[in-house]
Enzyme design. Sequence first.
Site, PDB file in Angstrom:
ATOM      1  N   ARG A  13      -1.683  -4.648   3.848  1.00 36.31           N
ATOM      2  CA  ARG A  13      -1.250  -3.503   4.961  1.00 36.31           C
ATOM      3  C   ARG A  13       0.210  -3.918   5.453  1.00 36.31           C
ATOM      4  O   ARG A  13       0.955  -2.903   5.688  1.00 36.31           O
ATOM      5  CB  ARG A  13      -2.349  -3.769   6.164  1.00 36.31           C
ATOM      6  CG  ARG A  13      -1.800  -3.007   7.283  1.00 36.31           C
ATOM      7  CD  ARG A  13      -2.799  -3.154   8.501  1.00 36.31           C
ATOM      8  NE  ARG A  13      -2.467  -2.048   9.665  1.00 36.31           N
ATOM      9  CZ  ARG A  13      -2.288  -2.848  10.766  1.00 36.31           C
ATOM     10  NH1 ARG A  13      -2.296  -3.865  10.975  1.00 36.31           N
ATOM     11  NH2 ARG A  13      -2.032  -1.933  11.657  1.00 36.31           N
TER      12      ARG A  13
ATOM     13  N   PHE B 209     -14.457  -3.344   2.174  1.00 37.93           N
ATOM     14  CA  PHE B 209     -15.266  -2.460   1.600  1.00 37.93           C
ATOM     15  C   PHE B 209     -15.343  -2.200  -0.008  1.00 37.93           C
ATOM     16  O   PHE B 209     -16.550  -1.589  -0.283  1.00 37.93           O
ATOM     17  CB  PHE B 209     -15.126  -0.930   2.327  1.00 37.93           C
ATOM     18  CG  PHE B 209     -14.919  -1.219   3.962  1.00 37.93           C
ATOM     19  CD1 PHE B 209     -15.681  -1.691   4.537  1.00 37.93           C
ATOM     20  CD2 PHE B 209     -13.837  -0.494   4.481  1.00 37.93           C
ATOM     21  CE1 PHE B 209     -15.516  -1.914   6.137  1.00 37.93           C
ATOM     22  CE2 PHE B 209     -13.513  -0.584   5.911  1.00 37.93           C
ATOM     23  CZ  PHE B 209     -14.552  -1.405   6.494  1.00 37.93           C
TER      24      PHE B 209
ATOM     25  N   GLU C 230     -18.916   4.030   0.223  1.00 39.54           N
ATOM     26  CA  GLU C 230     -18.257   3.174  -0.626  1.00 39.54           C
ATOM     27  C   GLU C 230     -19.122   3.021  -1.970  1.00 39.54           C
ATOM     28  O   GLU C 230     -18.626   3.036  -3.063  1.00 39.54           O
ATOM     29  CB  GLU C 230     -17.544   1.884  -0.175  1.00 39.54           C
ATOM     30  CG  GLU C 230     -16.443   1.960   0.924  1.00 39.54           C
ATOM     31  CD  GLU C 230     -17.222   2.257   2.305  1.00 39.54           C
ATOM     32  OE1 GLU C 230     -18.494   2.100   2.270  1.00 39.54           O
ATOM     33  OE2 GLU C 230     -16.337   2.676   3.151  1.00 39.54           O
TER      34      GLU C 230
ATOM     35  N   HIS D 188      -5.460  -3.546   2.312  1.00 41.06           N
ATOM     36  CA  HIS D 188      -5.894  -4.271   3.818  1.00 41.06           C
ATOM     37  C   HIS D 188      -6.545  -5.542   3.540  1.00 41.06           C
ATOM     38  O   HIS D 188      -7.652  -5.858   3.886  1.00 41.06           O
ATOM     39  CB  HIS D 188      -6.543  -3.255   4.787  1.00 41.06           C
ATOM     40  CG  HIS D 188      -5.751  -2.079   5.252  1.00 41.06           C
ATOM     41  ND1 HIS D 188      -5.186  -1.113   4.269  1.00 41.06           N
ATOM     42  CD2 HIS D 188      -5.444  -1.940   6.379  1.00 41.06           C
ATOM     43  CE1 HIS D 188      -4.739  -0.319   5.033  1.00 41.06           C
ATOM     44  NE2 HIS D 188      -4.641  -0.743   6.388  1.00 41.06           N
TER      45      HIS D 188
ATOM     46  N   ARG E 264       0.638  -1.160  -0.006  1.00 37.32           N
ATOM     47  CA  ARG E 264       0.027   0.039  -0.151  1.00 37.32           C
ATOM     48  C   ARG E 264       1.028   1.277   0.148  1.00 37.32           C
ATOM     49  O   ARG E 264       0.350   2.305  -0.641  1.00 37.32           O
ATOM     50  CB  ARG E 264      -1.158   0.116   1.199  1.00 37.32           C
ATOM     51  CG  ARG E 264      -0.267  -0.221   2.633  1.00 37.32           C
ATOM     52  CD  ARG E 264      -1.064   0.087   3.665  1.00 37.32           C
ATOM     53  NE  ARG E 264      -0.403  -0.369   5.042  1.00 37.32           N
ATOM     54  CZ  ARG E 264      -0.781   0.310   6.072  1.00 37.32           C
ATOM     55  NH1 ARG E 264      -1.452   1.558   6.373  1.00 37.32           N
ATOM     56  NH2 ARG E 264       0.073  -0.036   7.236  1.00 37.32           N
TER      57      ARG E 264
ATOM     58  N   ASP F 194      -7.601  -5.693  13.638  1.00 36.48           N
ATOM     59  CA  ASP F 194      -9.003  -5.446  13.526  1.00 36.48           C
ATOM     60  C   ASP F 194      -9.955  -6.573  13.454  1.00 36.48           C
ATOM     61  O   ASP F 194     -11.336  -6.499  13.614  1.00 36.48           O
ATOM     62  CB  ASP F 194      -9.025  -4.517  12.299  1.00 36.48           C
ATOM     63  CG  ASP F 194      -8.376  -2.909  12.401  1.00 36.48           C
ATOM     64  OD1 ASP F 194      -8.501  -2.695  13.584  1.00 36.48           O
ATOM     65  OD2 ASP F 194      -8.726  -2.309  11.475  1.00 36.48           O
TER      66      ASP F 194
END
Lengths: 310, 270
Positions: free
Chosen positions: A167, A83, A58, A109, A10, A117
């Site tokens: 990530r 998302f 989104e 991610h 990323r 998370d």
Amino acid sequence: MNTELKIATRQSYGEELEKLGKENEKIVVLDADLSSATKTNIFAKSFPERFFDMGIAEQNMMSTAAGMATCGDIPYVSTFAVFAAGRAYDQIRNSICYPNLNVKICATHAGVTVGEDGATHQMIEDISLMRTLPNMKVMCTSDDIQTRWAIREIAKIDGPVYLRLCRLASPVIYNENQKFEIGKAIQIGEGTDATIFATGITVSEALKAKELLKNDGIDVRVVDIHTIKPIDKELIIKCARETRKLFSVEDHNIIGGLGSAIAEVLTEEEPKKLKRIGIPDTFGKSGKAMELMQYFGINAENIAKTIKEG
Amino acid sequence: MESIEDLKNYAKRIRKGIIQAVYYANSGHPGGALSVADILTVLYFKEMNINPKDPNMPNRDRLVLSKGHASAALYSTLAYRGYFEDEELTTFRNINSNLQGHPDKNKVPGVDMTTGSLGQGLSAANGMAISAKLHNENYRVYCILGDGEIEEGQVWEAAMAAAHYKLDNLCVIVDNNNLQIDGKISDVMNSYPIDKKFESFGFEVMNIDGNDIEEIIKAFEVARNIKGKPTAIIAKTIKGKGVSFMENKASWHGKAPSLEEFNQAINELQ
């Protein structure tokens, strides 16, 4: 492979996108309130007039990008993979893929390597969902050099692309002179005991496993499948013929992902047993990224172990 | 310059095209196509800067028919406006036809956006309006929403964004025919008050009779001069407008007329 220098794909994305923005004025970037995590904030800082924060919405973001693409802009759209491919699936399908619009979805991610998370944010179905969409190309890059190449290369294609990014910082595998081509996988090593097909974050783990196996006298090759659709049938068939055993490893549900894509080629072209290593059709959970890779058996040690057993 | 009388006649002709298309296809959505016919007539014969000979003209005004199931109305309007031959309408929904059940921008000249999955069109229209501003183009973007369609959450994500980005080059028209498949809007999922909702999201709002050509023309004129925010025209319409037995009947949302019904409808539209 340089295991000392670790860069998250990323980060490579964010930096290269800003450079590309300087050269190509058609590039516009949309994000959904995650620009500091997806690293599109680097582009936003240099080109505020071409950066559009769409807020936590989104679905609207995807269809807005489609509208911009009809006007000749080249939108790079970013948010977390869960998302993008999940929440906005129908928008990607009907607003982007069906009209074959020039939108680049760069989803960060992805996979359980999101870590702490937990399952709600660990996207393990995106390869599956995205590769089943007509007109869509699906990529998942494994290191800094390859990601920077991909960011530029996808701008040259007219049509939708889903680029899966990670990530977690991972080793730099390639040197600056490495040649890449969309749809052409990269074979690393000539081992004939087994082929390990890998994509994204698992390529560097597969390469480490290759070294571990060497100590046991097992000589494997690793195939970095950075383009999952269209997949490199030729190289898969070649490896099926040249190596004794086949393994795939991915930070993704074993249903529908890299392993499935390879199995589809094998069953039609060169029937051979394939052991799929990945998330075994279960949701992820909280933990450190490397702990989760170990837990799900997609780290180097566990890959090596599976291959020795297999 | 088209007179009001001319436009009324065009609308009638467009309605005939709708009935023909749906009859020959033996499927389609006549109710919501007929309700929006006057709005499309004014857009394509008066309001919009377009050129049927150059459908992709870069600075053209754009229309996104977000309620894509009203495709027969858009096709009939485009054919009559000269984008393609009238006869093609009889191929609507056929296997070899370009006229897909829902509009496909890559198949039909004049269709600016592929739509069909409800709730996505306003977002796409926003994208076009944002792009116009980014490149200092002065074209306008029109988006037609259904009153049932606005039950989709994405519409309100898009409404929020349109106001946030001050898209005064965007004009939304809600085809408020008061009916959706399962019945009255207020019974199925009440989206009223529609005007207040758009107003609170930051739109300039007008309430008009959406089957009155003069009111439609006036509303677009006003909208063109609104600065700093998008406009929403809440157009009160009659579902099935122009064909007596289809008017205000939810059952005519998605079915084709029989031969007898077809003949009656065409007679009424002479």
